[in-house]
Design a protein around this motif. Sequence first.
Motif, PDB file in Angstrom:
ATOM      1  N   TRP A  33      51.745  37.408  43.629  1.00  0.00           N
ATOM      2  CA  TRP A  33      50.849  37.388  42.459  1.00  0.00           C
ATOM      3  C   TRP A  33      51.063  38.628  41.586  1.00  0.00           C
ATOM      4  N   GLU A  43      40.956  37.678  40.631  1.00  0.00           N
ATOM      5  CA  GLU A  43      40.372  36.350  40.429  1.00  0.00           C
ATOM      6  C   GLU A  43      41.450  35.280  40.215  1.00  0.00           C
ATOM      7  N   GLU A  44      42.573  35.683  39.590  1.00  0.00           N
ATOM      8  CA  GLU A  44      43.640  34.711  39.300  1.00  0.00           C
ATOM      9  C   GLU A  44      44.497  34.355  40.528  1.00  0.00           C
ATOM     10  N   MET A  45      44.280  35.047  41.662  1.00  0.00           N
ATOM     11  CA  MET A  45      45.098  34.795  42.869  1.00  0.00           C
ATOM     12  C   MET A  45      44.528  33.578  43.596  1.00  0.00           C
ATOM     13  N   THR A  46      44.770  32.405  43.041  1.00  0.00           N
ATOM     14  CA  THR A  46      43.997  31.223  43.420  1.00  0.00           C
ATOM     15  C   THR A  46      44.342  30.622  44.787  1.00  0.00           C
ATOM     16  N   ASN A  47      45.451  31.056  45.423  1.00  0.00           N
ATOM     17  CA  ASN A  47      45.672  30.535  46.787  1.00  0.00           C
ATOM     18  C   ASN A  47      45.019  31.416  47.851  1.00  0.00           C
ATOM     19  N   SER A  49      41.326  32.629  49.421  1.00  0.00           N
ATOM     20  CA  SER A  49      39.984  32.020  49.429  1.00  0.00           C
ATOM     21  C   SER A  49      39.065  32.756  48.452  1.00  0.00           C
ATOM     22  N   LYS A  50      38.095  32.044  47.959  1.00  0.00           N
ATOM     23  CA  LYS A  50      37.159  32.628  46.992  1.00  0.00           C
ATOM     24  C   LYS A  50      36.430  33.841  47.584  1.00  0.00           C
ATOM     25  N   ARG A  53      38.882  36.758  47.912  1.00  0.00           N
ATOM     26  CA  ARG A  53      39.110  37.411  46.611  1.00  0.00           C
ATOM     27  C   ARG A  53      37.935  38.321  46.263  1.00  0.00           C
TER      28      ARG A  53
END
Length: 356
Positions: A33, A43-47, A49-50, A53
Motif C-alpha cells: 500500500w 483508511e485506504e488500505m482496504t484489505n 480489517s476495519k 486499520r
Amino acid sequence: MKKKLLGKTPTELKDIAVSCGLPAFTGKQIAQWLYVKRVRSIEEMTNLSKTGRARLAEEYEVGVTAPIDVQTSIDGTRKYLFPVTCTHDGALGAIESVTPGKLETAAIEAVMIPDDDRKTLCVSSQSGCKMGCHFCMTGRQGFHGHLSAADIISQFLAVDETFELTNTVFMGMGEPLDNWENVRRAIEILTADWGFGWSPKRVTLSTIGVIPNLRRYLDESRCHLAVSLHDPFPDERESIMPVEKGYHIRDVIDLIRQYDFTGQRRVSFEYTMFSGFNDTKRHADAIVQLLKGLECRVNLIRFHKIPDFPYSTTSTAMMEAFRDRLTRSGITATIRASRGEDIFAACGLLAGAHKQ
Ligand code: SF4
C-alpha cells in the motif's frame, strides 16, 4: 505526534502490524500500500480489517508530506517546497534537530526535471547542509537537520508525477553521505522488489566526497555515482570547498578506482565553471591527469551567480573549448543543460525559499 509507516521495511511493518493486533502477513500488504499503490492514508488500505486499520491509525500515519508550494519553470522543470519539522524523534523518525530540545520548522526542496521520455526527481537528503561550499545557496543557510528515510521517500510520493518518475538523483539540499543511514534506507526502498522495484541504474547519488561513507555506498549499493570535483588543485578546491581539508579529492578518486565502473555502474564528475578561477587549460590538463584511465564522464555546469561569491560563470565559448580539450585527451565531457533557472531550481540554488 503520530509515528510514520513510510520508511519502514516489510519486517518492521510486520512487527508494527502484530503490535496493533493485525496478522503478521499484513506487514507485506502494508508495504505494498505504501510503496506500490502509494496511498496517503491508512483508511485506504482496504484489505486490512476495519478494526485493524483503526487500531493502526491510533498510533501511526502514512507520513506523506504535501508540498506547501510548487513552481513550474518555462522549461517544464517543477520545484516542490516541503515543510519539515526538526525534532528528536529518533534516527528513522522525523528530522533530527541540531538544537536539542527545540522544535523548529524548516523547508526542503525537490525538483522534477522532464527530459524527452524521462522524468528525474532531484531529492534533498538534509535540511540545509554542513559542508559550506562557498558557491552554494544551501551551504550558505547552515545545517538544520538530517532527513529521515520517511522524509526522503515522501518527496517521491508527494509530487504530482509520482507514477511517471523514471530516475532520481540525490543532488538536492544536503550532502547525502553525511546522512548515510537514512539515504541507504531510502535507496533500499527505491530498489527493493517490495518497494518501488527500480533498477539501481535509475539512481544516482551525488557527493562532494565524504570518504568513509563513500566506501559504504560503493560497497552496499550498485547505483551510479556523481562526484563534485569543481577544481583539480587541492589548494584551490579547498578555498571554495572546505571538505578538501579532511577528504582530498585525490584520495576520493583513488578509492573510486578500486571499484568497477566499466559495466552497468557509472561514475561522473560535476565541474561547475567559474570564470577566471577553474576554467584554464592548466585546469583541463590537471583533470586529465587526475582521471587518467578511469571510465567516467565530466559534466561541465554553468554557474548561477549568488550574492557574495566573487566569480561568475565561464562563457559558452570558453566552456566549449574546455570540453574539447578534455575530449581530445580522451575524457568524455559534456556541457550540462541548465534547467529551472527562472524558478531558482538549478544546481546550487536550492535554499528552501518560499515564493512571495
Ligand atoms: Fe552542501 Fe552540496 Fe551545497 Fe556543498 S554543494 S554546501 S555539499 S548542498
